[in-house]
Each structure stands twice: as structure tokens, then as C-alpha cells.
Scaffold this active site. Structure first.
Site, short mmCIF file in Angstrom:
data_model
loop_
_atom_site.label_atom_id
_atom_site.label_comp_id
_atom_site.label_asym_id
_atom_site.label_seq_id
_atom_site.Cartn_x
_atom_site.Cartn_y
_atom_site.Cartn_z
N GLU A 128 30.14 130.98 34.10
CA GLU A 128 31.07 129.97 33.62
C GLU A 128 32.47 130.22 34.17
O GLU A 128 32.81 131.37 34.50
CB GLU A 128 31.12 129.96 32.09
CG GLU A 128 29.81 129.58 31.45
CD GLU A 128 29.92 129.46 29.93
OE1 GLU A 128 31.04 129.64 29.39
OE2 GLU A 128 28.89 129.18 29.29
N GLU A 248 16.02 140.14 41.23
CA GLU A 248 17.11 139.40 41.88
C GLU A 248 17.88 140.32 42.82
O GLU A 248 18.19 139.94 43.97
CB GLU A 248 18.06 138.83 40.82
CG GLU A 248 19.23 138.06 41.41
CD GLU A 248 20.21 137.57 40.35
OE1 GLU A 248 21.32 137.13 40.74
OE2 GLU A 248 19.89 137.63 39.16
N LEU A 343 31.59 143.13 68.96
CA LEU A 343 31.02 143.23 70.31
C LEU A 343 30.86 141.86 70.97
O LEU A 343 30.69 141.78 72.19
CB LEU A 343 29.67 143.94 70.25
CG LEU A 343 29.74 145.46 69.98
CD1 LEU A 343 28.36 146.03 69.72
CD2 LEU A 343 30.42 146.19 71.15
N GLU A 373 30.79 147.16 42.65
CA GLU A 373 31.40 148.02 41.62
C GLU A 373 30.49 148.12 40.39
O GLU A 373 30.33 149.20 39.80
CB GLU A 373 32.78 147.48 41.23
CG GLU A 373 33.84 147.59 42.32
CD GLU A 373 33.66 146.60 43.47
OE1 GLU A 373 34.14 146.87 44.58
OE2 GLU A 373 33.00 145.55 43.26
#
Length: 385
Positions: A128, A248, A343, A373
């Protein structure tokens, strides 16, 4: 090193999928990229191919297999081609586990056949505005009507992948206030029909990456959700959400590894063809050393995701192991894809080159499904710290 995670069935699926992607996706992918989403009708093609029904029980129209290895092949093949299949990943990785775990037989009969064919695309609405990773802080409410026939849903969700095209959305909402000793109590899950009055799709969000995957804001104003669409038990939703986080996070880890592997493939081809100062970029020692270091990291990530895949299929992948795999593989992919883009020189910054799109697509892997984190917090707690 020879991989042992895949068998002949997986490789046959890989061949079919690779041919499908080359024929149905690659030629039109630039159009999808410009439009910011895959066309809705494309999902019917995935349904016809059988992609959505692999892990669905046979009695509900699926193949009845219990394995995530076919999803793993899908991650590898889409990354190899430098494409993304819209909201289809969320449909399978996030939608299906909740249906299989929580739906009654009556609900499975209503949901799963259309799930397999792509007639009903699913999404998950958890996040939310203002709450982010704090799921327990959600404000969306679902209040049972006086006659007990439906819940009245009010609130808003954001960052909902697949939200534009979704036909059903698993919406997390408060059916009771949190307890003083348990702020996670009171959340319930609903399989909401997106055609219901009061349900609306807001902005299609303009993202840095994953441009072909529609991500939206959703709003609910007095949406009457039939009680028959409550998933699982009332007020126990937070526990259900946690139950599927391991799978997940495995999916994000495997997807990140597949992206890093593809980045090396694209870059090797580029540096062998691109000439600078009269010789191929691949001839310079720096190029060789950088790509060699990238390959070593991807080899390590492959071992990590293969081990996690076997554990997941055996029902043994723990929350800490999934967090570790996600943290490691997403950080590896970040480093590898950045070096590979370097590259490419200036061309690496152009969206017409797959490496540029991979760079943008990869960035969210360290954010969604729990930030790096948060992964470190989970791992540290498991260490007893």
C-alpha cells in the site's frame, strides 16, 4: 561442470519454449516495450502452450506436476532471449501457490480451469502507499455485511505487477483490528473479481525497468466481495503471506541468476564483433579478465540456485535459505550486469541493446520480495544474532 537439476522433460520443454519465444515474442518485443505492457491476448497463447497449468492438478485442467524446475527453465529462456513475458510470472509464482494452499475444492473448480487457459489472469495486491514492507500496517479494510453474504472492501494498493490486465487479484485487507500483542492479526485474503463495481485500476506506473510488465495502482470503493471468495480463514492472512515467501524469493533469485548468465552471453558476442583500435574488444586482457570474473560469479550463483531449487521441490527450503539465495544471486547479478554494460561502452546505454534493458530490469530484484537489507536481517536472525 555438468548440471544435474534438469532432466529430459525439462530440456524438451526448453526447446519448445525457446521456439515459442523466437516466433511469438522476439519479433514484437519492441512494440511491447514501447506500449509498456504485453498485449492481453498473448496470455491466451501461454495458456495454450501449457505454461500456466504445469503445477495445476490434473482434475482442474493442469499437468499435475509438483516442481518449480519448469519455472526455472522459463526464467533462463526469457533472459536468454532478452525478453520479459509481462505479468505471466506473477500469475504463476504468486497467484497459484495461494490458490493451491488455501482454496476449497469448490473454489479450485471455479478458479483453476480459467487460470490454466489464461482466461483469468491473477495478481497479488499486498503493498500500500506509505506502508512498503510493513505489511501489518495496511489500511485497506474488508467488513462483513450485516446479512453475511459479502465483504465491503475499501482502500488502495500500489506497485501491483500484472495489475492492469488482472482478472482476479488476491487482495490483502484488514477484517479485524490488530491486537495489542499481535499487530499481524486481523488480515484476510480475498480472490477479488476485477469486474466488480467499485474496483478500479489507477495509474499504470512508469517504471525504470520491466517495461513490458504492467504495474498499477488499484483502488477499492465499497467493493462487494462475495464471502465465497475469501481465501483461507478470516484474520489469518499474514501467516499465509509468510508461507509463500520462500518460493517467491527463490523465483527472484533464479531470475537474477538467469539475467546475469544472459548478460555474459550478450557481452561475449558483442566484444567478439566490436572492433576498437584495429582489433576486437575481446582481444584486450581487461575484457578477458572482466568476463572471466563475471563467469566465476555466475557459476557460483548457479550452484546456489540449483541447490535452492532442489530444496524447494523437496519442500525443505527454509526462509533463511531462500533469503540467502536471493541476497547472493541478486547482488551477483547487479555486479555482473554492470560490468557487462561497461564492456559495451556507449552502446550499453542504448535500449536497443539487450544489456541496457537487462540492467534496468535487474535493479528491482534487490528491492521487491524483500529488500537486500531485509534478507540480511532474516539471515542474521537465523544465525542467532
Amino acid at each position: 561442470m555438468r548440471r544435474t537439476v534438469f532432466n529430459e522433460d525439462h530440456e524438451a520443454f526448453r526447446e519448445t519454449l525457446r521456439a515459442f519465444i523466437e516466433a511469438e515474442v522476439v519479433p514484437v518485443y519492441d512494440e511491447w516495450f514501447a506500449a509498456g505492457q504485453a498485449p492481453r491476448e498473448f496470455y491466451y497463447k501461454l495458456g495454450e502452450l501449457g505454461v500456466f497449468g504445469i503445477n495445476v492438478p490434473e482434475e482442474f485442467g493442469g499437468a499435475g506436476l509438483e516442481s518449480h524446475k519448469f519455472e526455472a527453465v522459463l526464467y533462463e529462456e526469457t533472459s536468454r532471449a532478452g525478453v520479459n513475458l509481462g505479468g505471466s510470472g506473477v500469475h504463476v509464482l504468486l497467484g497459484l501457490p495461494y490458490i493451491k494452499m488455501l482454496a476449497t475444492d469448490e473454489q479450485k473448480k471455479r478458479y483453476l480451469e480459467k487460470f490454466c487457459t489464461g482466461e483469468e489472469m491473477w495478481a497479488l495486491a499486498m503493498t500500500e502507499p506509505g506502508t512498503g514492507s510493513d505489511v501489518a500496517g495496511m489500511k485497506t479494510t474488508a467488513k462483513l455485511s450485516e446479512d453475511g453474504t459479502h465483504y465491503v472492501l475499501n482502500g488502495a494498493k500500489t506497485f501491483i505487477t500484472g495489475g492492469v490486465h488482472a482478472d482476479r487479484v488476491i487482495v490483502c485487507a484488514r477484517t479485524a483490528a490488530p491486537r495489542e500483542d499481535d499487530r499481524r492479526f486481523g488480515i484476510s485474503l480475498f480472490a477479488v473479481d476485477t469486474k466488480l463495481e467499485g474496483y478500479s485500476v489507477g495509474r499504470k506506473l512508469d517504471k525504470l525497468g520491466l517495461r513490458t510488465s504492467d504495474t498499477a495502482e488499484l483502488a477499492f470503493v465499497d467493493v462487494k466481495v462475495p464471502v465465497e471468495d475469501l481465501l483461507g480463514e478470516e484474520n489469518k492472512g499474514f501467516g499465509y503471506l509468510g508461507h509463500n515467501l520462500a518460493s517467491e524469493r527463490w523465483g527472484i533469485a533464479f531470475g537474477a541468476y538467469a539475467q546475469a548468465k544472459a548478460a555474459i552471453r550478450f557481452t561475449k558476442s558483442y566484444v567478439q564483433d566490436r572492433t576498437v583500435f584495429g582489433k576486437p574488444v575481446a582481444a584486450f586482457q581487461n575484457t578477458k579478465f572482466e568476463l572471466a570474473a563475471c563467469q566465476a560469479e555466475v557459476d557460483a550463483a548457479e550452484a546456489v540456485v540449483d541447490r535452492a531449487t532442489e530444496a524447494l521441490d523437496a519442500g525443505e527450503l527454509t526462509a533463511a535459505e531462500a533469503a540467502s539465495a536471493k541476497l547472493f544471486c541478486t547482488e551477483v547479478a547487479h555486479r555482473v550486469i554492470d560490468k557487462c554494460l561497461q564492456l559495451h561502452g556507449g552502446y550499453g546505454f542504448m535500449n536497443e541493446y539487450p544489456i541496457a534493458r537487462l540492467y534496468a530490469d535487474n535493479r528491482v530484484n534487490r528491492i521487491y520480495g524483500g529488500t537486500s537489507e531485509v534478507m540480511k536481517m532474516i539471515i542474521a536472525k537465523n544465525m542467532g544474532l
